[in-house]
Design an enzyme around this catalytic site. Structure first.
Site, PDB file in Angstrom:
ATOM      1  N   LYS A 109       0.839  -1.212   0.000  1.00 14.96           N
ATOM      2  CA  LYS A 109       0.000   0.000   0.000  1.00 14.96           C
ATOM      3  C   LYS A 109       0.872   1.259   0.000  1.00 14.96           C
ATOM      4  CE  LYS A 109      -3.716   2.331   0.003  1.00 14.96           C
ATOM      5  NZ  LYS A 109      -4.324   2.401  -1.338  1.00 14.96           N
TER       6      LYS A 109
HETATM    7  C1  F6R Z   1      -1.729   2.637  -7.573  1.00 16.73           C
HETATM    8  C2  F6R Z   1      -1.077   2.898  -6.316  1.00 16.73           C
HETATM    9  C3  F6R Z   1       0.304   3.496  -6.309  1.00 16.73           C
HETATM   10  C4  F6R Z   1       0.272   4.753  -5.437  1.00 16.73           C
HETATM   11  C5  F6R Z   1       1.651   5.362  -5.291  1.00 16.73           C
HETATM   12  C6  F6R Z   1       1.611   6.678  -4.555  1.00 16.73           C
HETATM   13  O1  F6R Z   1      -2.975   2.075  -7.396  1.00 16.73           O
HETATM   14  O2  F6R Z   1      -1.658   2.684  -5.307  1.00 16.73           O
HETATM   15  O3  F6R Z   1       0.763   3.817  -7.579  1.00 16.73           O
HETATM   16  O4  F6R Z   1      -0.603   5.664  -6.028  1.00 16.73           O
HETATM   17  O5  F6R Z   1       2.476   4.453  -4.595  1.00 16.73           O
HETATM   18  O6  F6R Z   1       1.067   6.516  -3.289  1.00 16.73           O
HETATM   19  P1  F6R Z   1       0.710   7.753  -2.393  1.00 16.73           P
HETATM   20  O7  F6R Z   1      -0.455   8.428  -2.994  1.00 16.73           O
HETATM   21  O8  F6R Z   1       0.409   7.171  -1.039  1.00 16.73           O
HETATM   22  O9  F6R Z   1       1.927   8.641  -2.390  1.00 16.73           O
END
Ligand code: F6R
Length: 345
Positions: free
Chosen positions: A340
């Protein structure tokens, strides 16, 4: 709660943001207006970077603001802090955790230009590093693949634009989005059927243009991480500068084609791809009865202005990728190899 439920939670998440996040968005808009801002830089990764691409088009089209995507590696790998004069710097990240995105905001903060964090995580490093924090209020997102945090990121940018322009009509259009997204969820049986018919799909190109370039990129990412499809996203313009050579009979082409300035060129291009190469075309559109788009169409509701349609058009794409993943025996809640929160430096 899994990915499918989170896709379904999007109308409620957007509604919550519009109520609970409005003041913070208004403050951020006021800060941009008060400073001598001539351009904007956005730092983000993955899905959040697609929200950044949306910001390029919205702030560009509606405010004439040139918007650049940050190059965080300049700061973290090369130790260079770009000169941010007359800029506002926005970081977008649901987790607010990635050190490279945070580093860009830190550098901007040191240069005393306005910094804004758009994040789902209060108290995160990104939130702590910004002058203004726009919380997404999406609720915890548990599935690895981002869905409701993406659409709330888009809505935060859209409302920021409406308030920046003090544009009541635009604000009302933004407020109509939860109901439209709700209606778009009804496309699920079509998305499931089109995905089921394509159970062998393992490669494709994904096309969009203008406001919908972000959607094409995000659809391609969902196809990769959920359904393990090698999905290559392009602006419909760039696609014609070379990648067109990939095409052959039956080659899968996914395309986002809503009404608006990009529509005519896209419809014409896709009609040509079908007629000349016999590609397997799957589209998302709000247009009714456009025969050149073929039969494999996921219909979204009409009547939403084109600058807001990306909030709606991504919904059938999420559902298509989800059902394709299930059909291929993948676990959409837990794609392999990824987590995540990804921390890149
Ligand atoms: C795609 C996904 C990843 C995140 C990326 C950025 O579904 O979950 O590409 O979008 O790791 O994550 P954040 O928004 O937490 O910086």
């Amino acid at each position: 709660v899994g990915l499918r439920e989170e896709i379904g939670e999007q109308p409620a998440a957007i509604r919550r943001l519009l109520v609970e996040g409005r003041e913070a968005i208004a403050r951020a808009a006021a800060a941009i207006r008060a400073a001598d801002v001539e351009s904007v830089l956005v730092a983000a990764r993955g899905t959040s970077d697609h929200a950044a691409i949306y910001a390029q088009y919205v702030l560009g089209a509606r405010h004439r603001l040139p918007v650049g995507l940050a190059t965080p590696s300049l700061v973290t790998l090369y130790g260079v802090e770009p000169a941010f004069r007359h800029m506002a710097v926005i970081g977008i990240s649901q987790s607010g955790a990635s050190p490279d995105v945070v580093a860009v905001l830190g550098a901007a903060h040191r240069q005393r230009v306005p910094t804004i964090a758009i994040t789902n995580t209060r108290g995160s490093p990104l939130a702590e590093s910004a002058d203004h924090v726009i919380e997404l209020h999406a609720g915890e997102e548990r599935a690895v693949a981002a869905t409701k945090t993406y659409t709330t990121e888009l809505v935060a940018i859209a409302l920021l634009s409406a308030l920046l322009a003090d544009d009541q009509e635009a604000a009302s259009d933004v407020e109509a989005l939860p109901a439209v997204v709700e209606a778009a969820l009804e496309v699920e049986s079509t998305a499931r059927q089109l995905a089921t018919e394509r159970a062998g799909l393992d490669r494709c190109v994904v096309l969009g243009r203008g406001f919908e370039y972000a959607t094409a990129r995000e659809w391609a990412l969902k196809m990769k991480e959920l359904a393990r499809v090698i999905a290559d996203p392009y602006s419909a313009a760039d696609f014609q500068h070379g990648p067109l050579a990939l095409l052959e009979a039956g080659f899968p082409v996914l395309a986002v084609v809503p009404s608006g300035n990009a529509q005519d060129g896209l419809v014409e291009l896709l009609g040509r791809l079908s007629a000349e190469f016999g590609v397997d075309l799957v589209t998302v559109t709000d247009r009714v009865g456009e025969s050149r788009l073929g039969a494999a169409t996921m219909q979204i509701p009409g009547g939403t202005p084109d600058w807001l349609t990306p909030v709606v058009s991504i919904v059938p794409c999420q559902l298509f990728a989800y059902h394709l993943a299930r059909r291929k025996g993948e676990d959409p809640d837990a794609p392999r190899h990824i987590r995540k929160v990804t921390l890149t430096r």
